[in-house]
Design a protein around this motif. Structure first.
Motif, PDB file in Angstrom:
ATOM      1  N   ARG A  53      59.143   0.259  66.514  1.00  0.00           N
ATOM      2  CA  ARG A  53      58.986  -0.163  67.900  1.00  0.00           C
ATOM      3  C   ARG A  53      57.832   0.574  68.549  1.00  0.00           C
ATOM      4  NH1 ARG A  53      60.675   3.923  70.941  1.00  0.00           N
ATOM      5  NH2 ARG A  53      62.415   5.220  70.287  1.00  0.00           N
ATOM      6  N   SER A  54      57.501   0.134  69.748  1.00  0.00           N
ATOM      7  CA  SER A  54      56.497   0.794  70.563  1.00  0.00           C
ATOM      8  C   SER A  54      57.042   2.142  71.051  1.00  0.00           C
ATOM      9  CB  SER A  54      56.182  -0.113  71.760  1.00  0.00           C
ATOM     10  OG  SER A  54      55.326   0.530  72.662  1.00  0.00           O
ATOM     11  N   LEU A  55      56.144   3.078  71.308  1.00  0.00           N
ATOM     12  CA  LEU A  55      56.536   4.359  71.881  1.00  0.00           C
ATOM     13  C   LEU A  55      57.288   4.126  73.186  1.00  0.00           C
ATOM     14  CD1 LEU A  55      56.188   7.492  71.682  1.00  0.00           C
ATOM     15  CD2 LEU A  55      54.145   7.207  73.098  1.00  0.00           C
ATOM     16  N   VAL A 104      56.462   4.007  66.851  1.00  0.00           N
ATOM     17  CA  VAL A 104      57.356   4.969  66.229  1.00  0.00           C
ATOM     18  C   VAL A 104      58.292   4.233  65.290  1.00  0.00           C
ATOM     19  CG1 VAL A 104      57.289   6.496  68.249  1.00  0.00           C
ATOM     20  CG2 VAL A 104      59.178   4.881  67.993  1.00  0.00           C
ATOM     21  N   ILE A 105      58.815   4.987  64.353  1.00  0.00           N
ATOM     22  CA  ILE A 105      59.979   4.547  63.595  1.00  0.00           C
ATOM     23  C   ILE A 105      61.099   5.468  64.043  1.00  0.00           C
ATOM     24  CG2 ILE A 105      61.052   4.325  61.328  1.00  0.00           C
ATOM     25  CD1 ILE A 105      58.243   3.714  60.197  1.00  0.00           C
ATOM     26  N   VAL A 165      55.442   8.411  63.353  1.00  0.00           N
ATOM     27  CA  VAL A 165      54.623   7.980  64.493  1.00  0.00           C
ATOM     28  C   VAL A 165      53.224   7.614  64.034  1.00  0.00           C
ATOM     29  CG1 VAL A 165      55.888   9.470  66.104  1.00  0.00           C
ATOM     30  CG2 VAL A 165      53.791  10.321  65.048  1.00  0.00           C
ATOM     31  N   GLY A 166      52.527   6.866  64.880  1.00  0.00           N
ATOM     32  CA  GLY A 166      51.119   6.552  64.664  1.00  0.00           C
ATOM     33  C   GLY A 166      50.574   5.780  65.846  1.00  0.00           C
ATOM     34  N   HIS A 202      40.975   2.084  65.581  1.00  0.00           N
ATOM     35  CA  HIS A 202      40.957   3.460  65.075  1.00  0.00           C
ATOM     36  C   HIS A 202      42.405   3.918  64.906  1.00  0.00           C
ATOM     37  CE1 HIS A 202      36.652   4.242  66.099  1.00  0.00           C
ATOM     38  NE2 HIS A 202      36.897   3.306  66.997  1.00  0.00           N
ATOM     39  N   ILE A 203      42.795   4.213  63.688  1.00  0.00           N
ATOM     40  CA  ILE A 203      44.139   4.729  63.445  1.00  0.00           C
ATOM     41  C   ILE A 203      44.111   6.236  63.638  1.00  0.00           C
ATOM     42  CG2 ILE A 203      45.875   5.137  61.659  1.00  0.00           C
ATOM     43  CD1 ILE A 203      45.417   2.304  60.685  1.00  0.00           C
ATOM     44  N   GLU A 204      45.079   6.720  64.384  1.00  0.00           N
ATOM     45  CA  GLU A 204      45.152   8.139  64.730  1.00  0.00           C
ATOM     46  C   GLU A 204      46.589   8.642  64.605  1.00  0.00           C
ATOM     47  OE1 GLU A 204      42.694  10.191  65.690  1.00  0.00           O
ATOM     48  OE2 GLU A 204      41.109   8.688  65.732  1.00  0.00           O
ATOM     49  N   ASP A 205      46.715   9.930  64.398  1.00  0.00           N
ATOM     50  CA  ASP A 205      47.974  10.671  64.555  1.00  0.00           C
ATOM     51  C   ASP A 205      49.139  10.083  63.761  1.00  0.00           C
ATOM     52  OD1 ASP A 205      46.492  12.247  66.271  1.00  0.00           O
ATOM     53  OD2 ASP A 205      47.181  11.210  68.063  1.00  0.00           O
ATOM     54  N   ILE A 206      48.916   9.896  62.477  1.00  0.00           N
ATOM     55  CA  ILE A 206      49.980   9.441  61.577  1.00  0.00           C
ATOM     56  C   ILE A 206      50.786  10.670  61.163  1.00  0.00           C
ATOM     57  CG2 ILE A 206      50.520   8.332  59.366  1.00  0.00           C
ATOM     58  CD1 ILE A 206      49.136   6.521  61.503  1.00  0.00           C
ATOM     59  N   ALA A 207      52.080  10.643  61.424  1.00  0.00           N
ATOM     60  CA  ALA A 207      52.924  11.784  61.057  1.00  0.00           C
ATOM     61  C   ALA A 207      54.335  11.304  60.748  1.00  0.00           C
ATOM     62  CB  ALA A 207      52.949  12.814  62.182  1.00  0.00           C
ATOM     63  N   VAL A 208      54.956  11.996  59.809  1.00  0.00           N
ATOM     64  CA  VAL A 208      56.336  11.722  59.414  1.00  0.00           C
ATOM     65  C   VAL A 208      57.086  13.046  59.440  1.00  0.00           C
ATOM     66  CG1 VAL A 208      57.826  10.913  57.526  1.00  0.00           C
ATOM     67  CG2 VAL A 208      55.617   9.787  57.952  1.00  0.00           C
ATOM     68  N   ALA A 209      58.280  13.044  60.020  1.00  0.00           N
ATOM     69  CA  ALA A 209      59.100  14.257  60.076  1.00  0.00           C
ATOM     70  C   ALA A 209      59.269  14.829  58.671  1.00  0.00           C
ATOM     71  CB  ALA A 209      60.452  13.940  60.697  1.00  0.00           C
TER      72      ALA A 209
END
Length: 172
Positions: A29-31, A76-77, A88-89, A106-113
């Protein structure tokens, strides 16, 4: 918690194929405006330092991005069973004069817990952002990454091209 508002509301921008590939209790979903409490910054801190945000600092940034919903697409997931953000991304859409007033994603800030890594959630975030980029008419989608992450992004369909340059300034 107050009722969530979302950074963008256009559900057509979210890939149904990516959602189908997620575990049952996970939602793409969206943030959302309540994602500060769901650990949004905790997930981003896996990637880099996030600073010392208060909820109000975070909410100001969220509302800015929400008011520019044709430019910023943060996703977010969420693990709905835990009410927690786990990946997130963001896709930032740049409008250009070249390519007939084209758009570049521009893809930015890809992170997984940390406790969620190895479940292909990073891949799903990238796929979802690529889908948004196509929906937004981007003629290309680019990203910067650490050298160690190149093999991952190649698996996501990216190819190495030219070099990145950076200059850090003393401003925030």
């Amino acid at each position: 918690m107050t009722i969530d508002t979302y950074q963008f509301d256009d559900l057509k921008l979210l890939s149904p194929e990516v959602q189908k590939l997620l575990p049952d209790q996970y939602q793409l979903r969206s943030l959302g405006s309540n994602d500060f409490a769901r650990g949004h910054l905790d997930v981003l801190s896996v990637l880099t330092q996030t600073g010392t945000h208060t909820y109000h600092d975070w909410l100001d940034q969220f509302q800015y991005m929400q008011s520019h919903a044709d430019t910023y697409f943060s996703i977010v997931i969420e693990d709905q069973a835990l009410d927690r953000v786990v990946a997130v991304g963001t896709l930032f859409v740049e409008r250009k004069f070249v390519h007939d007033n084209g758009r570049v994603g521009h893809i930015e800030d890809i992170a997984v817990a940390n406790d969620q890594q190895g479940q292909r959630l990073g891949l799903r975030v990238i796929q979802a952002l690529q889908y948004i980029g196509r929906q937004q008419g981007c003629y290309k989608i680019i990203l910067d990454c650490a050298t160690k992450n190149i093999p991952f992004y190649e698996k996501c369909g990216f190819q190495q091209k030219e070099s990145q340059m950076v200059m850090y300034t003393s401003s925030k």
